[in-house]
Scaffold this motif. Structure first.
Motif, PDB file in Angstrom:
ATOM      1  N   GLY A   1       1.122  -1.206   0.289  1.00  0.00           N
ATOM      2  CA  GLY A   1      -0.034  -0.200  -0.204  1.00  0.00           C
ATOM      3  C   GLY A   1       1.337   1.551  -0.174  1.00  0.00           C
ATOM      4  N   TRP A   2       0.419   2.131   0.319  1.00  0.00           N
ATOM      5  CA  TRP A   2       0.957   3.889  -0.083  1.00  0.00           C
ATOM      6  C   TRP A   2       0.269   4.602   0.813  1.00  0.00           C
ATOM      7  CZ3 TRP A   2      -2.821   1.913  -3.108  1.00  0.00           C
ATOM      8  CH2 TRP A   2      -3.796   3.537  -3.791  1.00  0.00           C
ATOM      9  N   ILE A   3       0.866   5.660   1.146  1.00  0.00           N
ATOM     10  CA  ILE A   3       0.783   7.003   2.243  1.00  0.00           C
ATOM     11  C   ILE A   3       0.213   8.306   1.056  1.00  0.00           C
ATOM     12  CG2 ILE A   3       2.141   8.574   4.008  1.00  0.00           C
ATOM     13  CD1 ILE A   3       3.205   5.906   5.440  1.00  0.00           C
ATOM     14  N   LYS A   4      -0.980   8.677   1.758  1.00  0.00           N
ATOM     15  CA  LYS A   4      -1.238  10.194   1.049  1.00  0.00           C
ATOM     16  C   LYS A   4      -0.801  10.638   1.902  1.00  0.00           C
ATOM     17  CE  LYS A   4      -4.650   8.545  -1.922  1.00  0.00           C
ATOM     18  NZ  LYS A   4      -6.306   8.740  -2.481  1.00  0.00           N
ATOM     19  N   LEU A   5      -0.196  12.405   1.571  1.00  0.00           N
ATOM     20  CA  LEU A   5      -0.088  13.087   2.711  1.00  0.00           C
ATOM     21  C   LEU A   5      -0.928  14.255   1.943  1.00  0.00           C
ATOM     22  CD1 LEU A   5       3.471  12.571   2.967  1.00  0.00           C
ATOM     23  CD2 LEU A   5       2.609  11.922   4.913  1.00  0.00           C
ATOM     24  N   ASP A   6      -1.272  14.918   2.672  1.00  0.00           N
ATOM     25  CA  ASP A   6      -2.504  15.667   2.144  1.00  0.00           C
ATOM     26  C   ASP A   6      -1.506  17.154   2.425  1.00  0.00           C
ATOM     27  OD1 ASP A   6      -4.375  17.884   2.069  1.00  0.00           O
ATOM     28  OD2 ASP A   6      -6.164  16.312   2.691  1.00  0.00           O
ATOM     29  N   LYS A   7      -1.352  18.043   1.494  1.00  0.00           N
ATOM     30  CA  LYS A   7      -0.793  19.017   1.382  1.00  0.00           C
ATOM     31  C   LYS A   7      -1.727  20.259   1.870  1.00  0.00           C
ATOM     32  CE  LYS A   7       1.564  22.289  -1.265  1.00  0.00           C
ATOM     33  NZ  LYS A   7       2.385  22.820  -2.385  1.00  0.00           N
TER      34      LYS A   7
END
Ligand SMILES: *Cc1c(COP(=O)(O)O)cnc(C)c1O
Length: 338
Positions: free
Chosen positions: A2-8
């Motif tokens: 899976g992966w990580i989303k970083l919300d700017k």
């Protein structure tokens, strides 16, 4: 994997709230220790720089080196240098002063009641003497409060202790011929509980990532979670009523079901569920059976699924805090800035 989303936008929203609280961007040091609380050191450091943050706090030299071009000021909390660097190093005890070679920039940590590390207030003069003798550059005096997030008056007497230390330090600086050092004491909770910041800057970690672990009576602060964890579907199966699934077969289908298996497991830092208590993912999807090292099964037929949205919710389920849920996330997960 899976992966990580970083919300700017969420991150910048949090940094804006924090800067307003502290007084300006200059009065904020972002705490990036432990891979930026699991978010990804370089990703978060670059975003913080883009926002205009000039100070960073890390745990060791290795982390500091990786971000050295992004900040004017980097404080290392716990490491002893062999080579010369311009970073600031923390002195946690009188004995530690002897371990630094002359010419290093040091900041003295003072124990105002936490009794974890730092010199005692009555050791201040000895510390100044040793720092002078050793030829170190005294650049800062700081403390860390033990109860900033508790609903009690403890924070206030610790703050009073630090005020006394500041006063005493200024006198000692004159006596020993040091310039005025930087003073700092507040973490996220202490900053948000203060009506204004009395120090040169605050060291802010968890709030920048969107959380505060303190009693609700202190108010709501419109912080937004920066990180979410996502997984892709590996397979999809029809499970018939009465069939059992996963390690130990702890889940038994009460009816015919569509179950998908997704590519996140406890090897990625998602805590292991034992299948005994019901756990619902963001979006309302139920995890079934035990979580495996690299996968988990969910009653869902979507291609992609969010498995951590609000780290605090997951923390409560495991009787821990958002910090731990975040910091355990594998550094090998891909980070995507959205
Ligand atoms: C981790 C840490 C912080 C940041 O604390 P938060 O609660 O995440 O804001 C600040 N100062 C020191 C010394 C720390 O170790």
């Amino acid at each position: 994997m899976g992966w990580i989303k970083l919300d700017k936008n969420a991150f910048f929203n949090n940094l804006r709230l924090i800067s307003n609280k502290a007084g300006s961007k200059e009065k904020v040091a972002i705490v990036l220790k432990d891979n930026a609380y699991g978010h990804g050191l370089l990703e978060i450091a670059n975003l913080a720089k883009e926002f205009g943050i000039k100070r960073a706090v890390v745990r060791n030299i290795d982390e500091a080196k990786r971000i050295k071009n992004l900040f004017d000021y980097i404080l290392i909390l716990s490491d002893i240098p062999q080579k010369k660097y311009k970073f600031h190093f923390t002195i946690n005890s009188l004995e530690e002063i002897q371990k630094f070679k002359s010419g290093f920039n040091v900041e003295l940590k003072v124990d105002t009641g936490m009794h974890r590390n730092g010199i005692l207030p009555n050791e201040l003069r000895d510390a100044f003497k040793l720092i002078k003798k050793r030829g170190l550059n005294l650049k800062g005096i700081f403390t860390h409060f033990r109860s900033a997030d508790d609903l009690s008056s403890e924070l206030f007497w610790q703050k009073e202790n630090f005020k006394k230390i500041k006063k005493e330090s200024l006198k000692l600086c004159k006596e020993f011929g040091f310039k005025r050092p930087l003073f700092h004491s507040c973490n996220s909770a202490a900053l948000f509980r203060s009506s204004y910041l009395e120090d040169d800057f605050a060291r802010v970690g968890i709030a920048a990532y969107g959380y505060l672990e303190m009693d609700e009576v202190f108010g709501e602060f419109a912080l937004k979670p920066v990180l979410s964890l996502w997984a892709k579907r590996i397979s999809k199966k029809k499970i018939k009523k009465g069939e059992r699934l996963g390690y130990g077969g702890v889940f038994e289908a009460k009816e015919d079901l569509i179950v998908s298996t997704y590519d996140i497991g406890y090897g990625d830092g998602f805590f292991r569920l034992d299948g005994k208590r019901e756990f619902i993912l963001p979006g309302g999807y139920k995890v079934v059976g035990r979580v495996s090292m690299d996968s988990m099964s969910v009653i869902c037929d979507k291609d992609e699924i969010c498995v951590i949205g609000d780290a605090k919710k997951k923390a409560r389920f495991f009787n821990t805090i958002s910090y731990e849920v975040l910091v355990k996330l594998s550094p090998f997960l891909r980070r995507e800035i959205v």
